[in-house]
Design a protein around this motif. Structure first.
Motif, PDB file in Angstrom:
ATOM      1  N   LYS A  51       0.826  -1.214   0.000  1.00  0.00           N
ATOM      2  CA  LYS A  51       0.000   0.000   0.000  1.00  0.00           C
ATOM      3  C   LYS A  51       0.861   1.265   0.000  1.00  0.00           C
ATOM      4  CE  LYS A  51      -0.837   0.749   4.951  1.00  0.00           C
ATOM      5  NZ  LYS A  51      -1.877   0.781   6.006  1.00  0.00           N
ATOM      6  N   ASN A  52       2.133   1.111   0.345  1.00  0.00           N
ATOM      7  CA  ASN A  52       3.057   2.250   0.284  1.00  0.00           C
ATOM      8  C   ASN A  52       3.860   2.262  -1.016  1.00  0.00           C
ATOM      9  OD1 ASN A  52       3.161   3.868   2.993  1.00  0.00           O
ATOM     10  ND2 ASN A  52       2.896   1.725   3.599  1.00  0.00           N
ATOM     11  N   ASN A  53       3.424   1.441  -1.964  1.00  0.00           N
ATOM     12  CA  ASN A  53       4.033   1.397  -3.310  1.00  0.00           C
ATOM     13  C   ASN A  53       5.525   1.086  -3.273  1.00  0.00           C
ATOM     14  OD1 ASN A  53       1.584   2.091  -4.739  1.00  0.00           O
ATOM     15  ND2 ASN A  53       1.868   4.176  -3.986  1.00  0.00           N
ATOM     16  N   ILE A  54       5.897   0.198  -2.370  1.00  0.00           N
ATOM     17  CA  ILE A  54       7.267  -0.289  -2.305  1.00  0.00           C
ATOM     18  C   ILE A  54       7.372  -1.520  -3.209  1.00  0.00           C
ATOM     19  CG2 ILE A  54       9.003  -1.361  -0.803  1.00  0.00           C
ATOM     20  CD1 ILE A  54       7.792   0.352   1.489  1.00  0.00           C
ATOM     21  N   LYS A  55       8.382  -1.560  -4.052  1.00  0.00           N
ATOM     22  CA  LYS A  55       8.565  -2.723  -4.923  1.00  0.00           C
ATOM     23  C   LYS A  55       8.819  -3.936  -4.038  1.00  0.00           C
ATOM     24  CE  LYS A  55      10.837  -2.357  -8.795  1.00  0.00           C
ATOM     25  NZ  LYS A  55      11.953  -2.252  -9.781  1.00  0.00           N
ATOM     26  N   THR A  56       7.904  -4.893  -4.082  1.00  0.00           N
ATOM     27  CA  THR A  56       7.916  -5.989  -3.119  1.00  0.00           C
ATOM     28  C   THR A  56       7.925  -7.346  -3.807  1.00  0.00           C
ATOM     29  OG1 THR A  56       6.648  -4.610  -1.570  1.00  0.00           O
ATOM     30  CG2 THR A  56       6.732  -6.979  -1.124  1.00  0.00           C
ATOM     31  N   ASN A  57       8.789  -8.224  -3.315  1.00  0.00           N
ATOM     32  CA  ASN A  57       8.829  -9.623  -3.733  1.00  0.00           C
ATOM     33  C   ASN A  57       8.438 -10.510  -2.558  1.00  0.00           C
ATOM     34  OD1 ASN A  57       9.977  -9.059  -6.365  1.00  0.00           O
ATOM     35  ND2 ASN A  57      11.932  -8.725  -5.334  1.00  0.00           N
ATOM     36  N   ILE A  58       7.916 -11.683  -2.873  1.00  0.00           N
ATOM     37  CA  ILE A  58       7.718 -12.715  -1.860  1.00  0.00           C
ATOM     38  C   ILE A  58       8.831 -13.741  -2.026  1.00  0.00           C
ATOM     39  CG2 ILE A  58       6.279 -14.666  -1.150  1.00  0.00           C
ATOM     40  CD1 ILE A  58       3.828 -13.027  -1.877  1.00  0.00           C
ATOM     41  N   HIS A  59       9.497 -14.086  -0.931  1.00  0.00           N
ATOM     42  CA  HIS A  59      10.470 -15.170  -0.929  1.00  0.00           C
ATOM     43  C   HIS A  59       9.811 -16.420  -0.343  1.00  0.00           C
ATOM     44  CE1 HIS A  59      14.530 -12.804  -1.223  1.00  0.00           C
ATOM     45  NE2 HIS A  59      13.801 -12.756  -2.323  1.00  0.00           N
ATOM     46  N   PHE A  60       9.793 -17.481  -1.138  1.00  0.00           N
ATOM     47  CA  PHE A  60       9.153 -18.727  -0.737  1.00  0.00           C
ATOM     48  C   PHE A  60      10.225 -19.810  -0.668  1.00  0.00           C
ATOM     49  CE2 PHE A  60       4.861 -20.837  -0.710  1.00  0.00           C
ATOM     50  CZ  PHE A  60       5.312 -22.121  -0.424  1.00  0.00           C
ATOM     51  N   LEU A  61      10.475 -20.339   0.528  1.00  0.00           N
ATOM     52  CA  LEU A  61      11.485 -21.371   0.710  1.00  0.00           C
ATOM     53  C   LEU A  61      10.910 -22.721   0.280  1.00  0.00           C
ATOM     54  CD1 LEU A  61      14.339 -22.006   1.776  1.00  0.00           C
ATOM     55  CD2 LEU A  61      13.299 -22.412   4.021  1.00  0.00           C
ATOM     56  N   LEU A  62      11.543 -23.340  -0.693  1.00  0.00           N
ATOM     57  CA  LEU A  62      11.034 -24.564  -1.303  1.00  0.00           C
ATOM     58  C   LEU A  62      11.764 -25.773  -0.729  1.00  0.00           C
ATOM     59  CD1 LEU A  62       8.869 -25.017  -3.491  1.00  0.00           C
ATOM     60  CD2 LEU A  62      10.711 -25.150  -5.169  1.00  0.00           C
ATOM     61  N   SER A  63      11.035 -26.601   0.008  1.00  0.00           N
ATOM     62  CA  SER A  63      11.622 -27.779   0.642  1.00  0.00           C
ATOM     63  C   SER A  63      10.665 -28.953   0.517  1.00  0.00           C
ATOM     64  CB  SER A  63      11.894 -27.507   2.120  1.00  0.00           C
ATOM     65  OG  SER A  63      10.673 -27.432   2.843  1.00  0.00           O
ATOM     66  N   ALA A  64      11.082 -30.119   1.030  1.00  0.00           N
ATOM     67  CA  ALA A  64      10.205 -31.285   1.018  1.00  0.00           C
ATOM     68  C   ALA A  64       8.941 -31.019   1.831  1.00  0.00           C
ATOM     69  CB  ALA A  64      10.954 -32.499   1.574  1.00  0.00           C
ATOM     70  N   LYS A  65       9.060 -30.168   2.861  1.00  0.00           N
ATOM     71  CA  LYS A  65       7.901 -29.865   3.706  1.00  0.00           C
ATOM     72  C   LYS A  65       6.969 -28.824   3.098  1.00  0.00           C
ATOM     73  CE  LYS A  65       9.553 -31.014   8.355  1.00  0.00           C
ATOM     74  NZ  LYS A  65       9.783 -30.467   9.731  1.00  0.00           N
ATOM     75  N   THR A  66       7.507 -27.944   2.246  1.00  0.00           N
ATOM     76  CA  THR A  66       6.700 -26.810   1.768  1.00  0.00           C
ATOM     77  C   THR A  66       6.245 -26.924   0.318  1.00  0.00           C
ATOM     78  OG1 THR A  66       8.639 -25.527   1.042  1.00  0.00           O
ATOM     79  CG2 THR A  66       7.937 -25.280   3.349  1.00  0.00           C
ATOM     80  N   ILE A  67       6.676 -27.947  -0.411  1.00  0.00           N
ATOM     81  CA  ILE A  67       6.369 -27.958  -1.842  1.00  0.00           C
ATOM     82  C   ILE A  67       4.871 -28.087  -2.108  1.00  0.00           C
ATOM     83  CG2 ILE A  67       6.839 -30.454  -2.068  1.00  0.00           C
ATOM     84  CD1 ILE A  67       7.970 -29.420  -4.958  1.00  0.00           C
ATOM     85  N   LYS A  68       4.162 -28.870  -1.300  1.00  0.00           N
ATOM     86  CA  LYS A  68       2.715 -28.967  -1.511  1.00  0.00           C
ATOM     87  C   LYS A  68       2.045 -27.623  -1.235  1.00  0.00           C
ATOM     88  CE  LYS A  68      -1.244 -31.941  -0.791  1.00  0.00           C
ATOM     89  NZ  LYS A  68      -2.217 -30.829  -0.717  1.00  0.00           N
ATOM     90  N   LYS A 128      -1.607  -8.700  -7.764  1.00  0.00           N
ATOM     91  CA  LYS A 128      -1.363  -7.851  -8.934  1.00  0.00           C
ATOM     92  C   LYS A 128      -0.283  -6.801  -8.674  1.00  0.00           C
ATOM     93  CE  LYS A 128      -5.742  -8.161 -11.440  1.00  0.00           C
ATOM     94  NZ  LYS A 128      -6.941  -7.423 -11.911  1.00  0.00           N
ATOM     95  N   GLN A 129      -0.224  -6.299  -7.463  1.00  0.00           N
ATOM     96  CA  GLN A 129       0.757  -5.252  -7.136  1.00  0.00           C
ATOM     97  C   GLN A 129       2.147  -5.823  -6.895  1.00  0.00           C
ATOM     98  OE1 GLN A 129      -2.014  -3.388  -3.979  1.00  0.00           O
ATOM     99  NE2 GLN A 129      -0.567  -1.758  -4.511  1.00  0.00           N
ATOM    100  N   LEU A 130       2.235  -7.124  -6.705  1.00  0.00           N
ATOM    101  CA  LEU A 130       3.502  -7.760  -6.358  1.00  0.00           C
ATOM    102  C   LEU A 130       4.483  -7.682  -7.515  1.00  0.00           C
ATOM    103  CD1 LEU A 130       4.474  -9.416  -3.839  1.00  0.00           C
ATOM    104  CD2 LEU A 130       4.016 -11.449  -5.228  1.00  0.00           C
ATOM    105  N   ASN A 131       5.746  -7.445  -7.197  1.00  0.00           N
ATOM    106  CA  ASN A 131       6.766  -7.456  -8.247  1.00  0.00           C
ATOM    107  C   ASN A 131       7.017  -8.873  -8.733  1.00  0.00           C
ATOM    108  OD1 ASN A 131       8.932  -6.155  -9.846  1.00  0.00           O
ATOM    109  ND2 ASN A 131      10.267  -7.405  -8.556  1.00  0.00           N
ATOM    110  N   ALA A 132       7.265  -9.819  -7.808  1.00  0.00           N
ATOM    111  CA  ALA A 132       7.510 -11.203  -8.205  1.00  0.00           C
ATOM    112  C   ALA A 132       7.470 -12.114  -6.984  1.00  0.00           C
ATOM    113  CB  ALA A 132       8.868 -11.340  -8.902  1.00  0.00           C
ATOM    114  N   ILE A 133       7.287 -13.399  -7.249  1.00  0.00           N
ATOM    115  CA  ILE A 133       7.460 -14.436  -6.246  1.00  0.00           C
ATOM    116  C   ILE A 133       8.756 -15.166  -6.586  1.00  0.00           C
ATOM    117  CG2 ILE A 133       6.550 -16.565  -5.245  1.00  0.00           C
ATOM    118  CD1 ILE A 133       3.765 -15.564  -5.993  1.00  0.00           C
TER     119      ILE A 133
END
Length: 352
Positions: free
Chosen positions: A164-181, A195-200
């Motif tokens: 909401k403050n128009n900061i270029k934002t990414n999500i970091h998603f840690l990919l492991s055997a526990k989190t892949i599903k 839609k506002q997200l820069n990237a995942i």
């Protein structure tokens, strides 16, 4: 922000372009000249841990961060900046711990950009995003990444605070055997919510710090489904360089947009104790170079640690793989994490 940085390296026979606002980066070799094995002048990107403080105590933390963590002094950080400027560093990725909970965080951001013309970014768990830090992030940062994990209600609250403050934002998603599903579910239901997200950005799990071998992704039965969802997604998606073997084995790709691991070649890591490494994941396994004793440029060019990293090369079947020129053999520090058939036998042997 927005200034186009142009640097010419005559000895190395290439020209570098960097847009400080968009993040666009290009390393263009002279006609008929191959890309250099590494940047002789110094790293182009520095990953700097300014604190090992974090109040969450997550089981997967690769740096063992805790509430008793240590923070780099502002004077030490400026000492790094002085040397970084001499080495033509373009960007500094601030990490930890939770970097924005460093007591001088706003000063660090301002100093990096205004005094040294280096673009800072940082990854946060979302804790401690005060109004002052939000303002400084918008004013000085190239981008901010927020890590995706529980509690999710707090994650989304903090994500919206950035967006909401128009900061270029990414999500970091840690990919492991526990989190892949969870990653598959996330991709299949995300829709237009970001839609506002820069990237995942998907980061491949490494068994270091509080991490363990059992959570390595390996040949998960969900891996194929994950990449199917990647193909279907309308989101802007990226991967860390550790994931490149998986990308080239599961997706159609343009090699121009593939960047293999550049640790010790074009990037490096500095701990809060001012210890210099090719990669942050080497911290528990190698003795870093003390920047209080050696200069950054001296360590970069002459040290055994950095030069041995550049000399590492996959032997035998890996070099014969059609994807070798793009992934360069994947991760050398933890080869068992590489998502490719060539490493399956090695992974099983090392883990068992």
């Amino acid at each position: 922000m927005g200034r186009l940085v142009f640097k010419r390296f005559e000895t190395e026979q290439y020209t570098l372009f960097f847009n400080q606002e968009s993040g666009f980066f290009a390393r263009i070799e002279d006609l008929g000249v191959q890309e250099p094995a590494y940047s002789l002048h110094g790293p182009e990107l520095l990953d700097v841990s300014i604190t090992s403080y974090c109040q969450r105590g997550c089981s997967f933390c690769y740096r063992d961060s805790s509430i008793s963590g240590f923070s780099m002094s502002l004077a030490d950080y400026e000492y790094i900046l002085c040397q970084a400027k001499e080495c033509d560093v373009l960007q500094i990725a601030l990490g930890g711990g939770n970097p924005n909970q460093h007591p001088n965080f706003c000063d660090i951001l301002k100093m990096t950009k205004n005094d040294y013309d280096i673009v800072p970014s940082y990854t946060t768990n979302g804790d401690g995003l005060t109004d002052d830090i939000i303002f400084a992030s918008k004013e000085y940062c190239g981008a901010v990444a927020i890590s995706y994990y529980e509690p999710y209600d707090l994650f989304y609250k903090n994500l919206q605070k950035l967006l909401k403050n128009n900061i270029k934002t990414n999500i970091h998603f840690l990919l492991s055997a526990k989190t892949i599903k969870s990653a598959i579910d996330f991709l299949s239901t995300a829709g237009d919510n970001f839609k506002q997200l820069n990237a995942i950005i998907f980061l491949l799990y490494k068994p270091v710090g509080r991490g363990n071998q059992n959570e390595i992704l390996q040949d998960s039965s969900f891996l194929d489904e994950f990449f199917i969802q990647i193909k279907k997604s309308r989101l802007k998606i990226g991967f860390d360089s550790c994931s490149i073997p998986g990308v080239i084995n599961h997706l159609q790709y343009n090699s121009k947009f593939i960047e293999p691991c550049d640790a010790g070649h074009f990037s490096a890591f500095i701990s809060e104790e001012l210890l210099f490494y090719p990669c942050s994941f080497m911290e528990k396994y190698s003795e870093g170079i003390n920047l209080r004793i050696f200069s950054m440029r001296e360590a970069w060019r002459e040290s055994k640690l950095f030069n041995s990293m550049r000399c590492k090369s996959r032997a035998g079947a890996c070099k014969e793989c059609k994807g070798f020129q793009d992934c360069k053999g994947g991760c050398y520090v933890f080869p068992e994490i590489n998502l490719c058939e060539k490493n399956k036998t090695f992974r099983v042997a090392r883990i068992n």
